[in-house]
Design a protein around this motif. Sequence first.
Motif, PDB file in Angstrom:
ATOM      1  N   GLY A 107      -3.249 -17.062 -11.946  1.00  0.00           N
ATOM      2  CA  GLY A 107      -3.272 -16.534 -10.590  1.00  0.00           C
ATOM      3  C   GLY A 107      -2.718 -15.138 -10.455  1.00  0.00           C
ATOM      4  N   SER A 108      -2.292 -14.554 -11.593  1.00  0.00           N
ATOM      5  CA  SER A 108      -1.705 -13.206 -11.555  1.00  0.00           C
ATOM      6  C   SER A 108      -2.764 -12.116 -11.497  1.00  0.00           C
ATOM      7  N   GLY A 109      -4.031 -12.484 -11.715  1.00  0.00           N
ATOM      8  CA  GLY A 109      -5.093 -11.486 -11.775  1.00  0.00           C
ATOM      9  C   GLY A 109      -5.293 -10.918 -13.168  1.00  0.00           C
ATOM     10  N   ILE A 110      -4.477 -11.340 -14.119  1.00  0.00           N
ATOM     11  CA  ILE A 110      -4.613 -10.910 -15.520  1.00  0.00           C
ATOM     12  C   ILE A 110      -5.357 -12.026 -16.246  1.00  0.00           C
ATOM     13  N   ASN A 111      -6.597 -11.782 -16.588  1.00  0.00           N
ATOM     14  CA  ASN A 111      -7.450 -12.856 -17.090  1.00  0.00           C
ATOM     15  C   ASN A 111      -8.014 -12.605 -18.482  1.00  0.00           C
ATOM     16  N   LYS A 112      -7.885 -11.376 -18.972  1.00  0.00           N
ATOM     17  CA  LYS A 112      -8.374 -11.073 -20.320  1.00  0.00           C
ATOM     18  C   LYS A 112      -7.447 -10.055 -20.961  1.00  0.00           C
ATOM     19  N   LEU A 113      -7.551  -9.928 -22.267  1.00  0.00           N
ATOM     20  CA  LEU A 113      -6.600  -9.117 -23.008  1.00  0.00           C
ATOM     21  C   LEU A 113      -6.599  -7.661 -22.543  1.00  0.00           C
ATOM     22  N   SER A 114      -7.746  -7.131 -22.233  1.00  0.00           N
ATOM     23  CA  SER A 114      -7.808  -5.723 -21.819  1.00  0.00           C
ATOM     24  C   SER A 114      -7.087  -5.477 -20.498  1.00  0.00           C
ATOM     25  N   ASP A 115      -6.811  -6.541 -19.736  1.00  0.00           N
ATOM     26  CA  ASP A 115      -6.112  -6.392 -18.459  1.00  0.00           C
ATOM     27  C   ASP A 115      -4.634  -6.064 -18.621  1.00  0.00           C
ATOM     28  N   ILE A 116      -4.104  -6.137 -19.852  1.00  0.00           N
ATOM     29  CA  ILE A 116      -2.658  -5.957 -20.008  1.00  0.00           C
ATOM     30  C   ILE A 116      -2.246  -4.479 -20.046  1.00  0.00           C
TER      31      ILE A 116
END
Length: 283
Positions: A107-116
């Motif tokens: 639920g943080s909106g971080i769903n894939k590795l590139s989002d970090i």
Amino acid sequence: MAGCRERSKRPMMRIGYMNCNNEQETMARFQPLTSYLSEKLNVDFVAVPVDTHDFEKRFRDGEFAFTHTNSLLYIILRENYQLQIIASDKRGNFGSRTGGAIIARKGSGINKLSDIRGKRMVFGPMLAPTGYLAEYDLMLRSGIDPEEDLAFYAIPSGSYKHEKLVYGVLFGQYDVGAAPLLDLEVMAREGKISPDDFVILGQTPLIPYCTFGAATKTDPELVAKFRQALLELKPTDTVEINGEQVKVLKAAWADGYEQLLDKDYDTIRDMARRVNMPPYQKY
């Protein structure tokens, strides 16, 4: 009296056990195993808890005939001091191997590795194979440079660092974390977290788990007997501790032991070279 005299003639040898969380926990885990090995091999083994960062110096100084460390520290001692491999712990879903994961709170909106990119990240201790090394390597291989692409990263202080990082992500202190799969498995089994709390953004290759080793000066016949005793340990085997029969494997948080080859650790060596970590670091 004869029995006491016979016992006093037994050789004394020290086993260095790498601390995971703290000395008290380390001794509670490994004193039963140490006592069991003493009885089995007719040697007075002494369990010594050792801080991870002190281990190399103390081993170099000749304190320990046998060691129990994580797999990265095994490689460091193997490379620098010819530590002999004995056996690897088996624990959890992957047996004698384990892996790491990069996690975010669901639920943080971080769903894939590139989002970090641009996010706050927490790692485990720097010498932790599946709490730092493997995840750092995964990021590099995915085109993400932790030194350039994160807002910042941190390592928790004190004890229970792996649990602290998982809770740090769960409660929003950090956006993402480098969590050992085994810690996630154990914490979920103990009801401390739910697998539904997190998104796994990436998972590392499986690598050997904690490892017993022996110094080169240790008698080869004793090393062989030590290995055999570990490999033959059954969940029902017990030892008396303070008047109580204790299940050895359960106390040691192990499902058993497996004999691995040194080449089984080559994946970790490749990671350490890419991440520029001991024993291959270049300044």
